[in-house]
Scaffold this motif. Sequence first.
Motif, mmCIF file in Angstrom:
data_model
loop_
_atom_site.group_PDB
_atom_site.id
_atom_site.type_symbol
_atom_site.label_atom_id
_atom_site.label_comp_id
_atom_site.label_asym_id
_atom_site.label_seq_id
_atom_site.Cartn_x
_atom_site.Cartn_y
_atom_site.Cartn_z
ATOM 1 N N ARG A 200 0.810 -1.229 0.000
ATOM 2 C CA ARG A 200 0.000 0.000 0.000
ATOM 3 C C ARG A 200 0.837 1.270 0.000
ATOM 4 N N SER A 201 2.133 1.170 0.201
ATOM 5 C CA SER A 201 2.974 2.373 0.155
ATOM 6 C C SER A 201 3.949 2.249 -1.012
ATOM 7 N N TRP A 202 4.479 3.367 -1.435
ATOM 8 C CA TRP A 202 5.372 3.456 -2.593
ATOM 9 C C TRP A 202 4.725 2.799 -3.810
ATOM 10 N N TYR A 203 3.441 3.084 -3.987
ATOM 11 C CA TYR A 203 2.682 2.500 -5.090
ATOM 12 C C TYR A 203 3.309 2.888 -6.420
ATOM 13 N N PRO A 204 3.388 2.052 -7.398
ATOM 14 C CA PRO A 204 2.881 0.688 -7.499
ATOM 15 C C PRO A 204 3.889 -0.370 -7.086
ATOM 16 N N LEU A 205 5.082 0.034 -6.691
ATOM 17 C CA LEU A 205 6.125 -0.944 -6.411
ATOM 18 C C LEU A 205 5.973 -1.650 -5.075
ATOM 19 N N GLY A 206 5.488 -0.944 -4.064
ATOM 20 C CA GLY A 206 5.453 -1.498 -2.714
ATOM 21 C C GLY A 206 6.733 -1.165 -1.969
ATOM 22 N N ARG A 207 6.813 -1.609 -0.728
ATOM 23 C CA ARG A 207 7.955 -1.242 0.113
ATOM 24 C C ARG A 207 8.298 -2.369 1.074
ATOM 25 N N PRO A 208 9.564 -2.798 1.116
ATOM 26 C CA PRO A 208 9.979 -3.760 2.131
ATOM 27 C C PRO A 208 10.204 -3.011 3.451
ATOM 28 N N VAL A 209 9.205 -2.968 4.285
ATOM 29 C CA VAL A 209 9.208 -2.101 5.459
ATOM 30 C C VAL A 209 10.342 -2.437 6.425
ATOM 31 N N GLY A 210 10.543 -3.696 6.693
ATOM 32 C CA GLY A 210 11.543 -4.089 7.685
ATOM 33 C C GLY A 210 12.952 -3.625 7.390
ATOM 34 N N THR A 211 13.264 -3.397 6.111
ATOM 35 C CA THR A 211 14.617 -2.978 5.750
ATOM 36 C C THR A 211 14.707 -1.516 5.338
ATOM 37 N N THR A 212 13.591 -0.773 5.385
ATOM 38 C CA THR A 212 13.624 0.618 4.921
ATOM 39 C C THR A 212 13.162 1.632 5.954
ATOM 40 N N ILE A 213 12.906 1.221 7.188
ATOM 41 C CA ILE A 213 12.524 2.186 8.220
ATOM 42 C C ILE A 213 13.409 2.002 9.449
ATOM 43 N N TYR A 214 13.386 3.008 10.300
ATOM 44 C CA TYR A 214 13.976 2.902 11.625
ATOM 45 C C TYR A 214 12.832 2.559 12.573
ATOM 46 N N PRO A 215 12.780 1.348 13.106
ATOM 47 C CA PRO A 215 11.584 0.884 13.826
ATOM 48 C C PRO A 215 11.487 1.325 15.282
ATOM 49 N N GLY A 216 12.342 2.206 15.735
ATOM 50 C CA GLY A 216 12.330 2.599 17.144
ATOM 51 C C GLY A 216 11.016 3.193 17.608
ATOM 52 N N MET A 217 10.410 4.037 16.790
ATOM 53 C CA MET A 217 9.151 4.663 17.171
ATOM 54 C C MET A 217 8.032 3.627 17.285
ATOM 55 N N GLN A 218 7.984 2.695 16.335
ATOM 56 C CA GLN A 218 6.951 1.669 16.377
ATOM 57 C C GLN A 218 7.126 0.757 17.586
ATOM 58 N N ILE A 219 8.353 0.362 17.845
ATOM 59 C CA ILE A 219 8.633 -0.509 18.995
ATOM 60 C C ILE A 219 8.299 0.209 20.295
ATOM 61 N N ALA A 220 8.682 1.484 20.394
ATOM 62 C CA ALA A 220 8.386 2.249 21.610
ATOM 63 C C ALA A 220 6.884 2.408 21.805
ATOM 64 N N ALA A 221 6.153 2.729 20.744
ATOM 65 C CA ALA A 221 4.701 2.937 20.862
ATOM 66 C C ALA A 221 3.987 1.650 21.270
ATOM 67 N N VAL A 222 4.351 0.522 20.676
ATOM 68 C CA VAL A 222 3.718 -0.752 21.041
ATOM 69 C C VAL A 222 4.062 -1.112 22.485
ATOM 70 N N SER A 223 5.307 -0.882 22.891
ATOM 71 C CA SER A 223 5.712 -1.180 24.272
ATOM 72 C C SER A 223 4.950 -0.323 25.268
ATOM 73 N N ILE A 224 4.848 0.985 25.002
ATOM 74 C CA ILE A 224 4.097 1.885 25.886
ATOM 75 C C ILE A 224 2.638 1.464 25.944
ATOM 76 N N TRP A 225 2.044 1.139 24.796
ATOM 77 C CA TRP A 225 0.648 0.707 24.731
ATOM 78 C C TRP A 225 0.414 -0.553 25.567
ATOM 79 N N LYS A 226 1.321 -1.520 25.461
ATOM 80 C CA LYS A 226 1.171 -2.762 26.231
ATOM 81 C C LYS A 226 1.326 -2.504 27.728
ATOM 82 N N VAL A 227 2.280 -1.670 28.114
ATOM 83 C CA VAL A 227 2.493 -1.354 29.536
ATOM 84 C C VAL A 227 1.290 -0.619 30.105
#
Length: 93
Positions: free
Chosen positions: A37-64
């Motif tokens: 759904r991103s970088w249409y029409p090619l798509g995006r390999p998310v795991g290798t193209t982002i810095y996941p710190g914000m996502q990891i922090a947000a999920v951790s805070i949400w779970k806590v």
Amino acid sequence: KTYGRVIHEFDPWFNFRATQYLADNGWQKFFSWFDHRSWYPLGRPVGTTIYPGMQIAAVSIWKVLNFAGIEMSLNDVCVFVPAWFGVTATMFT
């Protein structure tokens, strides 16, 4: 009408979708996720193209917070994380 807390603009919406994907599917699937759904029409390999710190922090805070009995949606956590991190950075610099 009351719409609740809203995420504005494109990039924060992508980050919220990535955070939701991490919360729903876990680490392994997140880091091998190919987002069509991103970088249409090619798509995006998310795991290798982002810095996941914000996502990891947000999920951790949400779970806590939910574990501590503070019911908050993942959307609301993602809305408040920049403000919380800004306050924390201000206090320690």
